[in-house]
Design a protein around this motif. Sequence first.
Motif, PDB file in Angstrom:
ATOM      1  N   GLY A   1     141.138  45.665  10.419  1.00 12.71           N
ATOM      2  CA  GLY A   1     140.010  45.335  11.276  1.00 12.71           C
ATOM      3  C   GLY A   1     140.315  45.680  12.719  1.00 12.71           C
ATOM      4  O   GLY A   1     141.476  45.741  13.129  1.00 12.71           O
ATOM      5  N   TRP A   2     139.261  45.928  13.466  1.00 11.76           N
ATOM      6  CA  TRP A   2     139.354  46.080  14.917  1.00 11.76           C
ATOM      7  C   TRP A   2     138.654  44.884  15.555  1.00 11.76           C
ATOM      8  O   TRP A   2     137.543  44.516  15.163  1.00 11.76           O
ATOM      9  CB  TRP A   2     138.692  47.373  15.389  1.00 11.76           C
ATOM     10  N   PHE A   3     139.309  44.315  16.542  1.00 14.21           N
ATOM     11  CA  PHE A   3     138.770  43.212  17.308  1.00 14.21           C
ATOM     12  C   PHE A   3     138.877  43.576  18.786  1.00 14.21           C
ATOM     13  O   PHE A   3     139.604  44.495  19.152  1.00 14.21           O
ATOM     14  CB  PHE A   3     139.564  41.920  17.038  1.00 14.21           C
ATOM     15  N   ARG A   4     138.148  42.856  19.621  1.00 16.76           N
ATOM     16  CA  ARG A   4     138.255  43.105  21.061  1.00 16.76           C
ATOM     17  C   ARG A   4     138.139  41.799  21.831  1.00 16.76           C
ATOM     18  O   ARG A   4     137.531  40.837  21.358  1.00 16.76           O
ATOM     19  CB  ARG A   4     137.183  44.081  21.532  1.00 16.76           C
ATOM     20  N   GLN A   5     138.741  41.815  23.014  1.00 15.73           N
ATOM     21  CA  GLN A   5     138.682  40.649  23.875  1.00 15.73           C
ATOM     22  C   GLN A   5     138.386  41.099  25.294  1.00 15.73           C
ATOM     23  O   GLN A   5     139.188  41.803  25.911  1.00 15.73           O
ATOM     24  CB  GLN A   5     139.996  39.867  23.837  1.00 15.73           C
ATOM     25  N   ALA A   6     137.239  40.690  25.780  1.00 17.58           N
ATOM     26  CA  ALA A   6     136.843  40.972  27.150  1.00 17.58           C
ATOM     27  C   ALA A   6     137.421  39.908  28.077  1.00 17.58           C
ATOM     28  O   ALA A   6     137.739  38.802  27.628  1.00 17.58           O
ATOM     29  CB  ALA A   6     135.325  41.001  27.254  1.00 17.58           C
ATOM     30  N   PRO A   7     137.555  40.214  29.356  1.00 16.02           N
ATOM     31  CA  PRO A   7     138.111  39.240  30.299  1.00 16.02           C
ATOM     32  C   PRO A   7     137.330  37.933  30.275  1.00 16.02           C
ATOM     33  O   PRO A   7     136.095  37.930  30.365  1.00 16.02           O
ATOM     34  CB  PRO A   7     137.957  39.944  31.653  1.00 16.02           C
ATOM     35  N   GLY A   8     138.034  36.830  30.108  1.00 16.43           N
ATOM     36  CA  GLY A   8     137.409  35.530  30.113  1.00 16.43           C
ATOM     37  C   GLY A   8     136.648  35.176  28.850  1.00 16.43           C
ATOM     38  O   GLY A   8     135.983  34.134  28.806  1.00 16.43           O
ATOM     39  N   GLU A   9     136.751  36.024  27.832  1.00  8.78           N
ATOM     40  CA  GLU A   9     136.004  35.797  26.597  1.00  8.78           C
ATOM     41  C   GLU A   9     136.963  35.586  25.422  1.00  8.78           C
ATOM     42  O   GLU A   9     138.148  35.907  25.493  1.00  8.78           O
ATOM     43  CB  GLU A   9     135.097  37.002  26.293  1.00  8.78           C
ATOM     44  N   GLU A  10     136.396  35.055  24.347  1.00  6.65           N
ATOM     45  CA  GLU A  10     137.156  34.933  23.105  1.00  6.65           C
ATOM     46  C   GLU A  10     137.272  36.312  22.448  1.00  6.65           C
ATOM     47  O   GLU A  10     136.432  37.192  22.655  1.00  6.65           O
ATOM     48  CB  GLU A  10     136.418  33.986  22.142  1.00  6.65           C
ATOM     49  N   ARG A  11     138.311  36.469  21.657  1.00 10.93           N
ATOM     50  CA  ARG A  11     138.429  37.704  20.889  1.00 10.93           C
ATOM     51  C   ARG A  11     137.335  37.729  19.826  1.00 10.93           C
ATOM     52  O   ARG A  11     137.041  36.700  19.191  1.00 10.93           O
ATOM     53  CB  ARG A  11     139.821  37.789  20.251  1.00 10.93           C
ATOM     54  N   GLU A  12     136.730  38.900  19.628  1.00 12.70           N
ATOM     55  CA  GLU A  12     135.631  39.010  18.681  1.00 12.70           C
ATOM     56  C   GLU A  12     135.834  40.181  17.731  1.00 12.70           C
ATOM     57  O   GLU A  12     136.494  41.174  18.051  1.00 12.70           O
ATOM     58  CB  GLU A  12     134.304  39.184  19.423  1.00 12.70           C
ATOM     59  N   PHE A  13     135.224  40.050  16.577  1.00 16.76           N
ATOM     60  CA  PHE A  13     135.282  41.096  15.559  1.00 16.76           C
ATOM     61  C   PHE A  13     134.447  42.298  15.986  1.00 16.76           C
ATOM     62  O   PHE A  13     133.365  42.139  16.550  1.00 16.76           O
ATOM     63  CB  PHE A  13     134.744  40.527  14.240  1.00 16.76           C
ATOM     64  N   VAL A  14     134.942  43.503  15.673  1.00 23.27           N
ATOM     65  CA  VAL A  14     134.218  44.725  15.972  1.00 23.27           C
ATOM     66  C   VAL A  14     133.879  45.484  14.685  1.00 23.27           C
ATOM     67  O   VAL A  14     132.720  45.791  14.420  1.00 23.27           O
ATOM     68  CB  VAL A  14     135.031  45.646  16.906  1.00 23.27           C
ATOM     69  N   ALA A  15     134.901  45.807  13.897  1.00 22.93           N
ATOM     70  CA  ALA A  15     134.681  46.621  12.705  1.00 22.93           C
ATOM     71  C   ALA A  15     135.831  46.390  11.743  1.00 22.93           C
ATOM     72  O   ALA A  15     136.928  46.009  12.154  1.00 22.93           O
ATOM     73  CB  ALA A  15     134.587  48.098  13.060  1.00 22.93           C
ATOM     74  N   ALA A  16     135.570  46.630  10.468  1.00 17.25           N
ATOM     75  CA  ALA A  16     136.607  46.457   9.455  1.00 17.25           C
ATOM     76  C   ALA A  16     136.430  47.474   8.350  1.00 17.25           C
ATOM     77  O   ALA A  16     135.318  47.969   8.102  1.00 17.25           O
ATOM     78  CB  ALA A  16     136.580  45.036   8.891  1.00 17.25           C
ATOM     79  N   ILE A  17     137.524  47.745   7.666  1.00 22.82           N
ATOM     80  CA  ILE A  17     137.507  48.702   6.558  1.00 22.82           C
ATOM     81  C   ILE A  17     138.409  48.163   5.467  1.00 22.82           C
ATOM     82  O   ILE A  17     139.449  47.540   5.743  1.00 22.82           O
ATOM     83  CB  ILE A  17     137.955  50.098   7.055  1.00 22.82           C
ATOM     84  N   ASN A  18     138.019  48.376   4.221  1.00 21.49           N
ATOM     85  CA  ASN A  18     138.853  47.875   3.136  1.00 21.49           C
ATOM     86  C   ASN A  18     140.025  48.818   2.884  1.00 21.49           C
ATOM     87  O   ASN A  18     140.169  49.857   3.528  1.00 21.49           O
ATOM     88  CB  ASN A  18     138.018  47.617   1.882  1.00 21.49           C
ATOM     89  N   TRP A  19     140.850  48.487   1.906  1.00 24.15           N
ATOM     90  CA  TRP A  19     142.096  49.202   1.695  1.00 24.15           C
ATOM     91  C   TRP A  19     141.887  50.667   1.357  1.00 24.15           C
ATOM     92  O   TRP A  19     142.678  51.528   1.740  1.00 24.15           O
ATOM     93  CB  TRP A  19     142.904  48.523   0.580  1.00 24.15           C
ATOM     94  N   SER A  20     140.801  50.977   0.662  1.00 21.36           N
ATOM     95  CA  SER A  20     140.598  52.350   0.207  1.00 21.36           C
ATOM     96  C   SER A  20     139.718  53.163   1.152  1.00 21.36           C
ATOM     97  O   SER A  20     139.645  54.385   1.031  1.00 21.36           O
ATOM     98  CB  SER A  20     139.959  52.339  -1.179  1.00 21.36           C
TER      99      SER A  20
END
Length: 126
Positions: A35-54
Amino acid sequence: QVQLVESGGGLVQAGGSLRLSCAASGRTFSNYAVGWFRQAPGEEREFVAAINWSGSSTYYTDSVKGRFTISRDNAKNTVDLQMNSLKPEDTAIYYCAARWSQTARPKILEAEYGNWGQGTQVIVSS
């Protein structure tokens, strides 16, 4: 355990593109959901995108649908995040995360991941 290193961040103007890469080492990466997550200044980390094993299934948060694409190359042990039409609100530190999983469903919760990279900074100027 798998070790993750992100790259590809930088400064870009609004409307531009960046391609982030997450390189893995230490285990058979093809057994891991990512998965990719991101955290902006002063914000909680949030989900962006995910991919399964295959790579057969992906999932995106609504704010990036149609602009970001997650993909993987298990032969190269990498997962990329292509980011197009970038907006200033995409500015954040971007993290990749991985967990051993061979289920079809991508993992979208932060708590589902046990392996994290150090992050790469993305700055989108207006």
